[in-house]
Scaffold this active site. Structure first.
Site, PDB file in Angstrom:
ATOM      1  N   CYS A   2       0.836  -1.188   0.000  1.00 31.21           N
ATOM      2  CA  CYS A   2       0.000   0.000   0.000  1.00 31.21           C
ATOM      3  C   CYS A   2       0.876   1.244   0.000  1.00 31.21           C
ATOM      4  O   CYS A   2       2.101   1.177   0.076  1.00 31.21           O
ATOM      5  CB  CYS A   2      -0.898   0.015   1.240  1.00 31.21           C
ATOM      6  SG  CYS A   2      -1.883  -1.487   1.455  1.00 31.21           S
ATOM      7  N   GLU A  76       2.740  -6.305   5.601  1.00 31.16           N
ATOM      8  CA  GLU A  76       2.051  -7.541   5.985  1.00 31.16           C
ATOM      9  C   GLU A  76       2.542  -7.978   7.362  1.00 31.16           C
ATOM     10  O   GLU A  76       3.751  -7.952   7.630  1.00 31.16           O
ATOM     11  CB  GLU A  76       2.341  -8.687   4.994  1.00 31.16           C
ATOM     12  CG  GLU A  76       1.913  -8.419   3.568  1.00 31.16           C
ATOM     13  CD  GLU A  76       0.409  -8.384   3.373  1.00 31.16           C
ATOM     14  OE1 GLU A  76      -0.334  -8.769   4.306  1.00 31.16           O
ATOM     15  OE2 GLU A  76      -0.026  -7.962   2.280  1.00 31.16           O
ATOM     16  N   ILE A 292      14.097 -13.634 -15.493  1.00 34.25           N
ATOM     17  CA  ILE A 292      14.478 -12.900 -16.696  1.00 34.25           C
ATOM     18  C   ILE A 292      15.762 -13.516 -17.227  1.00 34.25           C
ATOM     19  O   ILE A 292      16.743 -13.658 -16.498  1.00 34.25           O
ATOM     20  CB  ILE A 292      14.699 -11.402 -16.390  1.00 34.25           C
ATOM     21  CG1 ILE A 292      13.374 -10.729 -16.061  1.00 34.25           C
ATOM     22  CG2 ILE A 292      15.370 -10.692 -17.565  1.00 34.25           C
ATOM     23  CD1 ILE A 292      12.400 -10.674 -17.222  1.00 34.25           C
TER      24      ILE A 292
END
Length: 615
Positions: A2, A76, A292
């Site tokens: 957030c 979290e 990647i």
């Protein structure tokens, strides 16, 4: 994840348009919901990436059941269910299944001591409507960022500096010379410094209280005081290994709690591969993994990641690029990195985050393994150098002079290392991007703080019996990890609304690793000895023992090739020198030295170039 924003005590009427402007700068951090709360001279705002209880019951700013406290929270709390059970006698009518509500009830019961009960990553603000006080806190390791500033008699805070300036357009943007000098020496801004004189960064493991114009800060956790336990050397190695296995499995399991799709970054190195192996151990369903790859073999780790994915049976996703394809990410980089940031590995970090977000909302990563278990090559170098510094100073100085005459970049660097007075000063040199390239700020600028002072003030807080290597690992854990590597992970993942979790940075695991004697980390010529032993329980030897590679990007080659004109244009920009008090002649000399191929000056040059968008 957030974005949070707030202001208290500011002698100015709350303006919703400014609050929205501040939140808009962090829209990628929280694309699912926004919320605003205001009362008197206190206002809070929040943008939400819904991970736990994505219903409206998890909406923030969140008010406590008794209406006394108001919370905005980014992060979290992995043990929120255990805490909820423990707090059942305090609250019997829970309104949500979110960790945010647990934080409110925990603060109401324990006050600031509630921080000692938390396991997780977080930056939070709690407004006490009764006492008219604000409480801010940042998690122990510094996974989540938190910035604040004094403004018009009050205090404003946010997840990002850009939100502070959008919310308060009159907030001073004058340059903090101390912060700038440290950035040009270290490559990052050590807390509490930032680029701006008006803005501070709350250090990891710290809290801040603001009440009626007075601000107080304090530390609630530090890795610096934890000593290695010598008698652990008497324990059976398998017993110590079992303990590490248990701690890591527990940490990984706790970070799998999610109400949205979850996966993992997988480089094919020990740390991320072990995290995925432990995820596989505690979950039955296939794990989505992301890598990647690069066409150029010297940069490519994808074949190693694919081998791990095949072994563990993951649902593997891979994107193969040219390293020059990363140049297309430069605009995205400047959009989302709202502080100067020199670490070019941010480009592949952005690329793998973009890939992962197509499939999941949460990923687990492998940050922290090198700092905790002795993975960086300079720890081994430093260990060998400790005995060298016991030789007479005259002998060391003579060897340094001889090496300095060799026309080789590496020999010049080694000469400077050997010329340092002791191993810890040598480590400061190794960790600096300034190296032996000299001063680039104007001669009339004389900041009071340098990297030496930052490092040695930190060392003074450590136990006196630590070796130079153990001090170096604690310095990396306290400064480089939170302010550079975790900053990179946070901003790269948040650019694509992706939550990144760090199981190797569970504070119980960190504390345990700091008690571990050095010989469990560096043994003979082997780095990360105990972690490798643990990895051998789950992974083949060819993965465990392959050379460390990392997220390398050829910035040195780019600056001599495809980015040369781009860099020249920016180095010629007069705003760079007017804004940052840089010495134009010294900067041009650095650039020409790099172009000549005689020295590799790219870390220093890239740090200077990253200042241009802020001029």
């Amino acid at each position: 994840m957030c974005g949070i924003l707030g202001a208290v005590g500011v002698k100015e009427k709350f303006d919703l348009d400014f609050a929205k402007a501040g939140i808009d700068t962090m829209a990628n951090r929280g694309p699912n919901d926004t919320g605003f709360w205001s009362e008197g001279d206190a206002s809070l705002a929040h943008c939400r990436l819904s991970v736990l209880d994505p219903t409206s019951a998890g909406h923030q700013p969140m008010v406590s059941p008794d209406q006394r406290y108001v919370l905005v929270f980014n992060g979290e709390i992995y043990n929120f269910r255990e805490l909820r059970e423990e707090l059942s006698d305090t609250c019997s009518d829970w309104r949500s299944n979110s960790d945010s509500e647990v934080l409110l009830i925990a603060y109401a019961r324990w006050g600031k001591e509630f921080l000692q009960h938390l396991t997780g990553m977080f930056a939070l603000g709690i407004w006490d409507r009764e006492k008219k006080s604000l409480f801010l806190a940042r998690d122990r390791i510094g996974v989540k960022p938190l910035y604040y500033a004094s403004y018009k008699g009050g205090l404003i805070f946010s997840s990002r500096p850009s939100a502070l300036f959008a919310y308060c357009p009159k907030l001073s943007t004058s340059i903090n010379i101390e912060g700038l000098a440290l950035y040009l020496e270290a490559g990052y801004f050590p807390s509490p410094f930032t680029l701006y004189s008006s803005v501070c960064k709350l250090p990891a493991g710290h809290w801040l209280e603001y009440c009626t114009g007075k601000t107080e800060t304090g530390s609630y956790w530090s890795p610096l005081f934890i000593e290695p336990v010598d008698n652990w050397m008497c324990r059976a190695e398998n017993e110590v290994l079992d303990e590490l296995d248990c701690l890591m499995t527990k940490s990984v399991r706790s970070r799998l709690v999610s109400d949205v799709p979850l996966g993992a970054f997988l480089s094919g190195g020990i740390d991320s591969s072990l995290v995925v192996a432990l995820m596989r151990k505690v979950r039955n369903d296939p794990i989505k993994t992301f890598t990647i790859g690069f066409h150029e073999p010297q940069y490519d780790e994808s074949r190693h990641a694919q081998a791990v994915a095949n072994l563990l049976g993951t649902d593997h996703h891979q994107e193969v690029l040219s390293v020059d394809d990363l140049l297309a990410l430069v605009p995205s980089f400047h959009q989302h990195f709202d502080e100067p940031f020199f670490d070019s590995s941010a480009f592949p970090a952005l690329a793998v985050s973009r890939l992962a977000r197509k499939e999941v909302t949460v990923v687990l990563g492998g940050d922290g393994g090198d700092e905790l278990f002795g993975g960086y090559h300079y720890y081994s170098i430093l260990r060998r150098l400790e005995s060298f510094y016991r030789f007479p100073q005259m002998m060391r100085a003579g060897l340094a002079r001889l090496l300095s005459r060799v026309p080789s970049h590496k020999c010049r660097l080694l000469a400077s290392v050997l010329g340092e007075p002791d191993a810890l000063h040598a480590f400061r040199f190794m960790r600096s991007i300034k190296k032996d390239f000299g001063w680039v700020l104007s001669k009339d600028v004389s900041p009071e703080t340098n990297l030496d002072q930052v490092f040695f003030q930190t060392i003074e807080q450590m136990p006196k019996n630590l070796s130079a290597v153990e001090c170096a690992m604690r310095l990396d854990l306290s400064h480089v990890l939170p302010e550079e590597y975790l900053q990179k992970t946070d901003l790269s993942s948040m650019a694509y609304s992706l939550e990144a979790r760090e199981p190797l940075l569970d504070h119980e695991l960190v504390e345990w690793s700091l008690k571990l004697p050095l010989s469990f980390k560096l043994r003979g010529g082997t780095s990360k000895y105990l972690l490798r032993r643990l990895a051998s329980r789950y992974l083949p030897e060819e993965i465990i023992n392959r050379p460390k590679q990392g997220f390398a990007v050829p910035i040195d080659r780019w600056l001599r090739g495809p980015l040369q004109e781009w860099a020249r244009e920016r180095i010629d920009d007069s705003k760079l020198y007017d804004r940052f008090s840089l010495d134009r002649n010294q900067v041009l000399k650095l650039f020409d030295l790099h172009l000549s191929g005689q020295r590799d000056v790219h870390p220093r040059l890239w740090a200077i170039l990253m200042l241009v968008p802020f001029a």
